[in-house]
Design a protein around this motif. Structure first.
Motif, PDB file in Angstrom:
ATOM      1  N   MET A   1       5.917   1.216 -16.575  1.00 28.32           N
ATOM      2  CA  MET A   1       6.546   2.149 -17.508  1.00 28.32           C
ATOM      3  C   MET A   1       5.517   2.779 -18.442  1.00 28.32           C
ATOM      4  N   ALA A   2       4.568   1.968 -18.895  1.00 34.74           N
ATOM      5  CA  ALA A   2       3.546   2.474 -19.808  1.00 34.74           C
ATOM      6  C   ALA A   2       2.698   3.553 -19.146  1.00 34.74           C
ATOM      7  N   ALA A   3       2.549   3.485 -17.831  1.00 35.49           N
ATOM      8  CA  ALA A   3       1.778   4.493 -17.115  1.00 35.49           C
ATOM      9  C   ALA A   3       2.553   5.808 -16.959  1.00 35.49           C
ATOM     10  N   ARG A   4       3.885   5.758 -17.152  1.00 33.38           N
ATOM     11  CA  ARG A   4       4.752   6.949 -17.061  1.00 33.38           C
ATOM     12  C   ARG A   4       5.671   6.978 -18.280  1.00 33.38           C
ATOM     13  N   PRO A   5       5.133   7.077 -19.479  1.00 36.61           N
ATOM     14  CA  PRO A   5       5.954   6.884 -20.682  1.00 36.61           C
ATOM     15  C   PRO A   5       7.127   7.849 -20.833  1.00 36.61           C
ATOM     16  N   GLU A   6       7.033   9.041 -20.273  1.00 35.83           N
ATOM     17  CA  GLU A   6       8.120  10.013 -20.393  1.00 35.83           C
ATOM     18  C   GLU A   6       8.846  10.236 -19.073  1.00 35.83           C
TER      19      GLU A   6
ATOM     20  N   ARG B   1      17.843   7.805 -21.560  1.00 38.95           N
ATOM     21  CA  ARG B   1      17.179   7.404 -20.318  1.00 38.95           C
ATOM     22  C   ARG B   1      17.547   5.971 -19.914  1.00 38.95           C
ATOM     23  N   VAL B   2      18.596   5.453 -20.516  1.00 36.68           N
ATOM     24  CA  VAL B   2      19.130   4.141 -20.140  1.00 36.68           C
ATOM     25  C   VAL B   2      20.531   4.376 -19.568  1.00 36.68           C
ATOM     26  N   ILE B   3      20.649   4.282 -18.271  1.00 38.09           N
ATOM     27  CA  ILE B   3      21.890   4.622 -17.577  1.00 38.09           C
ATOM     28  C   ILE B   3      22.546   3.317 -17.126  1.00 38.09           C
ATOM     29  N   LEU B   4      23.739   3.054 -17.653  1.00 41.80           N
ATOM     30  CA  LEU B   4      24.382   1.752 -17.473  1.00 41.80           C
ATOM     31  C   LEU B   4      25.764   1.887 -16.841  1.00 41.80           C
ATOM     32  N   ALA B   5      26.060   0.985 -15.907  1.00 40.84           N
ATOM     33  CA  ALA B   5      27.363   1.008 -15.253  1.00 40.84           C
ATOM     34  C   ALA B   5      28.499   0.805 -16.246  1.00 40.84           C
ATOM     35  N   GLY B   6      28.304  -0.084 -17.228  1.00 39.13           N
ATOM     36  CA  GLY B   6      29.370  -0.351 -18.183  1.00 39.13           C
ATOM     37  C   GLY B   6      29.755   0.876 -18.992  1.00 39.13           C
ATOM     38  N   ILE B   7      28.758   1.541 -19.559  1.00 40.56           N
ATOM     39  CA  ILE B   7      29.027   2.736 -20.363  1.00 40.56           C
ATOM     40  C   ILE B   7      29.615   3.846 -19.500  1.00 40.56           C
TER      41      ILE B   7
ATOM     42  N   VAL C   1       0.835  -1.209   0.000  1.00 42.52           N
ATOM     43  CA  VAL C   1       0.000   0.000   0.000  1.00 42.52           C
ATOM     44  C   VAL C   1       0.868   1.257   0.000  1.00 42.52           C
ATOM     45  N   GLU C   2       1.868   1.271   0.867  1.00 37.73           N
ATOM     46  CA  GLU C   2       2.773   2.413   0.919  1.00 37.73           C
ATOM     47  C   GLU C   2       3.528   2.577  -0.387  1.00 37.73           C
ATOM     48  N   ALA C   3       3.993   1.473  -0.961  1.00 40.05           N
ATOM     49  CA  ALA C   3       4.763   1.530  -2.199  1.00 40.05           C
ATOM     50  C   ALA C   3       3.928   2.106  -3.341  1.00 40.05           C
ATOM     51  N   ARG C   4       2.671   1.676  -3.461  1.00 40.35           N
ATOM     52  CA  ARG C   4       1.827   2.207  -4.535  1.00 40.35           C
ATOM     53  C   ARG C   4       1.563   3.705  -4.356  1.00 40.35           C
ATOM     54  N   GLN C   5       1.438   4.147  -3.106  1.00 32.46           N
ATOM     55  CA  GLN C   5       1.232   5.572  -2.856  1.00 32.46           C
ATOM     56  C   GLN C   5       2.488   6.372  -3.208  1.00 32.46           C
ATOM     57  N   VAL C   6       3.653   5.827  -2.853  1.00 34.04           N
ATOM     58  CA  VAL C   6       4.911   6.492  -3.174  1.00 34.04           C
ATOM     59  C   VAL C   6       5.069   6.631  -4.685  1.00 34.04           C
ATOM     60  N   ILE C   7       4.707   5.584  -5.422  1.00 36.90           N
ATOM     61  CA  ILE C   7       4.786   5.645  -6.884  1.00 36.90           C
ATOM     62  C   ILE C   7       3.827   6.699  -7.426  1.00 36.90           C
ATOM     63  N   ALA C   8       2.620   6.753  -6.879  1.00 37.52           N
ATOM     64  CA  ALA C   8       1.632   7.735  -7.341  1.00 37.52           C
ATOM     65  C   ALA C   8       2.113   9.159  -7.103  1.00 37.52           C
ATOM     66  N   ASP C   9       2.829   9.390  -6.006  1.00 39.08           N
ATOM     67  CA  ASP C   9       3.287  10.738  -5.652  1.00 39.08           C
ATOM     68  C   ASP C   9       4.578  11.134  -6.361  1.00 39.08           C
ATOM     69  N   ALA C  10       5.336  10.179  -6.846  1.00 43.24           N
ATOM     70  CA  ALA C  10       6.658  10.457  -7.428  1.00 43.24           C
ATOM     71  C   ALA C  10       6.541  11.141  -8.791  1.00 43.24           C
ATOM     72  N   GLU C  11       7.495  11.998  -9.075  1.00 35.23           N
ATOM     73  CA  GLU C  11       7.558  12.632 -10.389  1.00 35.23           C
ATOM     74  C   GLU C  11       8.184  11.713 -11.432  1.00 35.23           C
ATOM     75  N   ALA C  12       9.008  10.774 -10.982  1.00 32.29           N
ATOM     76  CA  ALA C  12       9.695   9.892 -11.927  1.00 32.29           C
ATOM     77  C   ALA C  12      10.030   8.570 -11.251  1.00 32.29           C
TER      78      ALA C  12
ATOM     79  N   LEU D   1      15.958  12.888 -16.535  1.00 35.93           N
ATOM     80  CA  LEU D   1      14.522  13.071 -16.371  1.00 35.93           C
ATOM     81  C   LEU D   1      14.162  14.480 -15.906  1.00 35.93           C
ATOM     82  N   GLY D   2      15.162  15.267 -15.565  1.00 30.46           N
ATOM     83  CA  GLY D   2      14.908  16.630 -15.122  1.00 30.46           C
ATOM     84  C   GLY D   2      14.259  16.720 -13.760  1.00 30.46           C
ATOM     85  N   VAL D   3      14.618  15.812 -12.833  1.00 29.51           N
ATOM     86  CA  VAL D   3      14.036  15.812 -11.492  1.00 29.51           C
ATOM     87  C   VAL D   3      15.146  15.793 -10.453  1.00 29.51           C
ATOM     88  N   GLN D   4      14.794  16.197  -9.246  1.00 31.68           N
ATOM     89  CA  GLN D   4      15.691  16.066  -8.119  1.00 31.68           C
ATOM     90  C   GLN D   4      15.541  14.664  -7.533  1.00 31.68           C
TER      91      GLN D   4
END
Length: 262
Positions: free
Chosen positions: A53-58, A89-95, A19-30, A218-221
């Motif tokens: 991901m489909a619910a937050r495509p950008e 938007r794909v951030i990889l340790a190798g690269i 329940v907490e996790a779903r609320q945190v996701i709903a409140d998050a900008e990214a 993503l332009g977020v803090q």
């Protein structure tokens, strides 16, 4: 970027209540997603991750300790599942490790890595050698051998700097087995170098570089985003000091990605 020693990284408590996790996701900008063992198993995206991901495509990014592939590999895998994930938007340790190596500007580099990462390193202008390197770069190398171990151990003993993609010891496979990761190879090198080894540098999680790169893309803090991962030693331990909330799936609390996508 921090230098790393061989002590285990402590980790803070993560969110494991559905329940907490779903609320945190709903409140998050990214949303930031770990890949191996979380958003994907054996590089096959999980249906619940695709739904989130489909619910937050950008407003999502992949933040992975993967050191075997380039960004396009992940974008293609997600595109096949109807998700647009541009390479930035794909951030990889190798690269990021190769970019850090280029920043260090060594004249000679010993790279232990997959062939595709060797190609990427050369495109970045790194001079790859097998003898007398100034820098040893360790990524996941499925062709790791006794000869390579010998080269790396003696280079580090002679004073070469050691740059490591990630500290992960393994990641899960589709068959329920574990696949050895970069951290397992690192353990072999450190054992060969022996006591008194110089500190080495880790680029991937839990160090902040990947998280900060993702938030920048993503332009977020960090405090306005949430990390979804399955590894407390990398995902949670890396996110918490930055103010990133972290949801831990498949941990002791029993929370799953499917719980988050409901």
């Amino acid at each position: 970027m921090n230098r790393h020693d061989i002590r285990a990284t402590p980790w803070a408590a993560a969110i494991e209540d559905a329940v907490e996790a779903r609320q945190v996701i709903a409140d998050a900008e990214a949303l930031l997603f770990d890949w191996d063992g979380c958003a994907a198993i054996a590089d096959r995206p999980q249906a619940a991750a695709v739904a989130l991901m489909a619910a937050r495509p950008e407003r999502f990014a992949i933040v992975s300790n993967n050191t075997s592939h380039g960004r396009g590999f992940f974008s293609d895998r997600l595109r096949a599942n109807g998700i647009h994930a541009p390479p930035e938007r794909v951030i990889l340790a190798g690269i990021e490790t190769l970019l850090r190596a280029r920043q260090l500007a060594p004249e000679r580099t010993l790279l232990l890595a997959a062939p595709r990462m060797e190609e990427a390193a050369r495109r970045m202008g790194l001079d790859l050698v097998t003898d007398e390197p100034e820098l040893v770069v360790l990524l996941r190398d499925t062709r790791f051998s006794y000869a390579k171990l010998t080269q790396a151990v003696n280079a580090v003993r002679r004073g070469a700097r050691l740059l490591v993609g990630n500290p992960d010891r393994s990641h899960p496979s589709a068959e329920g087995r574990v696949m050895p990761e970069t951290g397992s190879l690192l353990a072999a090198i450190l054992a060969g170098v022996g006591p008194g080894a110089e500190p080495f540098e880790v680029v991937g999680k839990p160090h902040p570089t990947l998280f900060l790169r993702a938030c920048e893309a993503l332009g977020v803090q960090p405090e306005d985003a949430v990390m979804i991962g399955d590894n407390p030693e990398t995902d949670v331990a890396g996110a918490a000091p930055l103010g990133l909330r972290c949801i831990l799936v498949d941990g002791p609390g029993g929370l799953t990605l499917e719980d988050l996508a409901r």
